[in-house]
Motif scaffolding. Sequence first.
Motif, PDB file in Angstrom:
ATOM      1  N   HIS A 264      -8.009   2.334   2.938  1.00 15.12           N
ATOM      2  CA  HIS A 264      -7.140   1.160   2.985  1.00 15.12           C
ATOM      3  C   HIS A 264      -6.125   1.139   4.119  1.00 15.12           C
ATOM      4  N   LEU A 265      -6.041   2.203   4.908  1.00 13.68           N
ATOM      5  CA  LEU A 265      -5.061   2.234   5.988  1.00 13.68           C
ATOM      6  C   LEU A 265      -5.776   2.430   7.327  1.00 13.68           C
TER       7      LEU A 265
ATOM      8  N   LEU B 120       0.822  -1.207   0.000  1.00 13.88           N
ATOM      9  CA  LEU B 120       0.000   0.000   0.000  1.00 13.88           C
ATOM     10  C   LEU B 120       0.858   1.259   0.000  1.00 13.88           C
ATOM     11  N   TRP B 121       2.003   1.207   0.666  1.00 14.65           N
ATOM     12  CA  TRP B 121       2.859   2.392   0.736  1.00 14.65           C
ATOM     13  C   TRP B 121       3.399   2.773  -0.634  1.00 14.65           C
TER      14      TRP B 121
ATOM     15  N   ILE C 265       1.849   2.317  -3.486  1.00 14.12           N
ATOM     16  CA  ILE C 265       0.732   2.942  -4.203  1.00 14.12           C
ATOM     17  C   ILE C 265       0.535   4.371  -3.723  1.00 14.12           C
ATOM     18  N   LEU C 266       0.569   4.566  -2.390  1.00 12.77           N
ATOM     19  CA  LEU C 266       0.387   5.906  -1.841  1.00 12.77           C
ATOM     20  C   LEU C 266       1.508   6.839  -2.279  1.00 12.77           C
TER      21      LEU C 266
ATOM     22  N   PHE D 114      -7.661   7.314  -0.474  1.00 10.71           N
ATOM     23  CA  PHE D 114      -6.942   6.041  -0.417  1.00 10.71           C
ATOM     24  C   PHE D 114      -6.552   5.709   1.021  1.00 10.71           C
TER      25      PHE D 114
ATOM     26  N   GLU E   5      -5.839  -0.193  -7.195  1.00 15.22           N
ATOM     27  CA  GLU E   5      -6.462  -0.180  -5.876  1.00 15.22           C
ATOM     28  C   GLU E   5      -6.717  -1.594  -5.369  1.00 15.22           C
ATOM     29  N   PRO E   6      -6.396  -1.832  -4.098  1.00 12.94           N
ATOM     30  CA  PRO E   6      -6.627  -3.165  -3.526  1.00 12.94           C
ATOM     31  C   PRO E   6      -8.113  -3.508  -3.524  1.00 12.94           C
TER      32      PRO E   6
END
Length: 426
Positions: free
Chosen positions: A141-142, A23-24, A26-27, A137, A202-203
């Motif tokens: 997701h976090l 995820l990091w 993607i961010l 996001f 995106e997950p």
Amino acid sequence: MNPLPLPAHAVAERPAAPPHRPLWAILFALTTAFALSQAYRTVATLMAAPLQADFHLDAQALGLFAGAFHFAFGAMQLFMGIGIDLHGVRRTVLTAFPVAIAGSALSALATSYPMLVAGQVLIGIGCAPAFLVCTVFIARHLPANRFAAISGLTLGLGGIGMLLTGTPLAWLIEATSWRMGFWVLGAVAVLAWSLIYVLVHEPALPAAMAQARGTQVRETLGQAIGKFGALFLLPHTLGIVLLAAVCYASFISLRGLWLGPILMQRHGFSLVQAGNVALAMSLASLIGPPLFGRFDPGPKHRRRWIVGFTLVLAILFAAFAMGHSTLVDVGGPIVIGLLSGYTVLQYADVRSAYPPEITGRAMAVFTMAMFLGVAGMQWLTGIVASVALARGIEPFTAVLASIAALLVAGALAFTVLPGPAHRATA
């Protein structure tokens, strides 16, 4: 985890993320577009002098030029929020950002003032989803209890874009021209778009949540706009919006428009010297958001902190207006840059003030208020400077004092108007 709900078709159409993609990463890719938007919105302070010379602009016209980006950016937030809800983060940012690249090219080729302003409008439209996609996001997701800290880190990383419009851009403009500044930013924007294209997928939502979304009816554009309108019927929205319109605007109006002219006209700084101060202010602004995000007091005391730091900022602008020493005019902006990081507390306040199912839209309304506020403040301070000059008053004193007054008015509105009746735990 506290992801926001999406219409069923948005879940179905969203590309699945490769399992190895963190995820990091993607961010970070999304943050590169935000960094470019930070660079674009602060170019006016270094381009002010050469643009005034080439197009014979007065202070009011310069304020309109600087505000055009922010007006377009803010006005598009509603539509970008709808786009994110209906089509996802990836599609929205990949579709919009090329408009900013086209606007950068148009600005570089501008042969008239209207053409220059049109380029700024296109850049504002293209950059409109840049930070919104990051906040949505993060919210989806976090971990919810780390929203302020992660948003603060993202704001800090995105602020690196402002470093480009400090000494590096000043040197480039002085060595070549302001047009080359737009060409270089456009080229970097192409790289950012390419990185997002490669990395951002995106997950997938958890199976239970995806199944729940499957029962939802496809939302129409009219219904989506109606839900945005419903936000303004909530009693606590007005106070949030009025304060949002002045806080970030005060920082960007100084850093993005008036800092260079103040230093060059008050103290005879060169463009590169003014760029050095802008660079120092930008570096300070990188520290602020992670710092305030780290020490977020939580929903019980957060709103008091927001009001308190807004009033501190107003006092600093008032002192900056009245003092004409080089030390104050160089040191003041750096302190203001550091304190501007408390904006991350406003994002956290918005997240806690609305139920999860409308958080994305609430963020869009808040961001819209922020950047329409920047456009309005830059346009208004341009008028203030012109009127002050006509009356024999030092224009920068009038500009900075008006910003201080607007900050006090925003803090008063936020305090007096109703607050949210329910607070989330974030």
